[in-house]
Motif scaffolding. Structure first.
Motif, short mmCIF file in Angstrom:
data_model
loop_
_atom_site.label_atom_id
_atom_site.label_comp_id
_atom_site.label_asym_id
_atom_site.label_seq_id
_atom_site.Cartn_x
_atom_site.Cartn_y
_atom_site.Cartn_z
N ALA A 236 -38.43 -1.25 3.34
CA ALA A 236 -39.10 -1.53 4.62
C ALA A 236 -40.62 -1.53 4.43
N CYS A 237 -41.11 -0.54 3.71
CA CYS A 237 -42.55 -0.38 3.51
C CYS A 237 -43.17 -1.62 2.87
N PHE A 238 -42.53 -2.14 1.83
CA PHE A 238 -43.10 -3.28 1.12
C PHE A 238 -42.57 -4.63 1.62
N GLY A 239 -41.71 -4.58 2.63
CA GLY A 239 -41.25 -5.81 3.27
C GLY A 239 -40.36 -6.67 2.39
N TRP A 240 -39.61 -6.03 1.46
CA TRP A 240 -38.74 -6.82 0.58
C TRP A 240 -37.58 -7.43 1.35
N ALA A 241 -37.17 -6.76 2.42
CA ALA A 241 -36.13 -7.30 3.31
C ALA A 241 -36.30 -6.62 4.66
N SER A 242 -35.92 -7.33 5.74
CA SER A 242 -36.05 -6.74 7.08
C SER A 242 -34.87 -5.80 7.34
N GLN A 243 -34.98 -5.02 8.40
CA GLN A 243 -33.90 -4.09 8.75
C GLN A 243 -32.61 -4.87 9.04
N GLU A 244 -32.77 -6.00 9.74
CA GLU A 244 -31.60 -6.82 10.07
C GLU A 244 -30.95 -7.35 8.78
N GLU A 245 -31.79 -7.80 7.87
CA GLU A 245 -31.25 -8.30 6.59
C GLU A 245 -30.55 -7.17 5.82
N MET A 246 -31.12 -5.97 5.86
CA MET A 246 -30.50 -4.85 5.15
C MET A 246 -29.15 -4.49 5.76
N ASN A 247 -29.05 -4.61 7.10
CA ASN A 247 -27.75 -4.36 7.75
C ASN A 247 -26.71 -5.37 7.26
N ASP A 248 -27.12 -6.64 7.20
CA ASP A 248 -26.20 -7.69 6.73
C ASP A 248 -25.79 -7.44 5.28
N ILE A 249 -26.78 -7.07 4.46
CA ILE A 249 -26.52 -6.84 3.04
C ILE A 249 -25.53 -5.68 2.85
N ALA A 250 -25.76 -4.57 3.57
CA ALA A 250 -24.88 -3.41 3.42
C ALA A 250 -23.47 -3.73 3.93
N ASP A 251 -23.38 -4.44 5.07
CA ASP A 251 -22.05 -4.82 5.60
C ASP A 251 -21.30 -5.69 4.61
N MET A 252 -22.01 -6.68 4.05
CA MET A 252 -21.35 -7.58 3.10
C MET A 252 -20.96 -6.83 1.84
#
Ligand code: CDP
Length: 261
Positions: free
Chosen positions: A138-154
């Protein structure tokens, strides 16, 4: 005819410009590296096998609704995929202790983890792909929170599916690495599964004997590396097995094949 343009050469694959805008060709090499490319070698026929294994897994994941970059396999070593903007994270899913987590936390290799663990490493060869937390992402903006949710779900869905798929062929899915990318549509993007899934990126152990059927055979000089990859392909039904049953026959030496021998 113009020679196709090479976009990138990685450790195990080469990427070429695809036939249509927004497409890429992934060429699977036999080259193998480990320990951040300090160890280098070749595994005969690996590219051919990984192309097929990855095709099988990506197609199956597509079938259960996981969006992926895979379009189609073109030939023995190449597949056509969608061009994405790679999220600079290696997403590691672990069911049993092995590799770096065993070392880092003093766990016994092969120990079942109390629950599945997802780890993120920042994709940066110069730094040796360091482990990072969601705070860093989050700090370095490598992925947004929404993207991280999708990544973890997948990642969880992929793990559930793949654990079952491998269990069905007598293989324990110890851990594996995923990469995701952004597929852009004008100003909007969505996350899809990219890269490859193969014995290069998974730890696969025989369920009965715990024999390693993956890149650890190369990393740890255990021998019979190509045989182990072939064994995974064979159990997935991608190789004609010993009894000569039907199945797609893989030819490991394209050149020999071309010479018609
Ligand atoms: O395997 P290694 O000790 O490099 O690292 P790990 O974090 O224990 O690896 C976990 C899983 O991710 C293993 O199945 C590795 O093969 C895979 N991995 C990968 O495919 N590429 C990397 N750069 C790092 C790990």
């Amino acid at each position: 005819m113009a020679r196709r343009r090479q976009i990138y050469e990685g450790k195990a694959k080469i990427l070429y410009e695809g036939p249509e805008p927004g497409t890429i060709i992934q060429y699977f090499k036999d080259d193998a590296t480990a320990f951040n490319a300090q160890k280098k070698g070749e595994i005969a026929g690996k590219g051919v096998i990984n192309n097929r294994i990855s095709e099988r897994i990506f197609t199956a994941l597509g079938g259960i609704g996981v969006p992926t970059h895979f379009i189609k396999r073109l030939n023995m070593r190449e597949q056509l995929v969608r061009e994405v903007e790679i999220v600079p994270l290696e997403v590691i899913v672990r069911n049993y202790a092995a590799g770096t987590i065993a070392k880092r936390l003093g766990l016994t290799e092969g120990e079942r983890l109390p629950r599945t663990v997802i780890e993120y490493c920042y994709k940066k060869d110069e730094l040796g792909d360091p482990l990072v937390s969601e705070e860093h992402i989050a700090c370095f903006g490598w992925a947004s929170q929404e993207e991280m949710n999708d990544i973890a779900d997948m990642a969880i869905r992929i793990n559930d599916f793949m654990s079952g798929m491998f269990a069905g062929i007598g293989i324990k899915l110890v851990d594996f690495k995923l990469e995701f990318g952004r597929l852009w549509d004008n100003d909007f993007s969505r996350i899809i599964l990219a890269d490859e899934i193969s014995p290069d990126s998974c730890r696969l152990w025989d369920a009965e004997t715990d024999k390693k059927l993956d890149k650890d055979r190369f990393r740890q000089d255990l021998g019979d590396v190509a045989d182990a990859y072939q064994e995974v392909a064979r159990r997935l039904g991608l190789l004609k097995d010993d009894k000569g049953e039907e199945g797609a026959v893989l030819d490991f030496d394209e050149h020999r094949n071309k010479r018609g021998k």
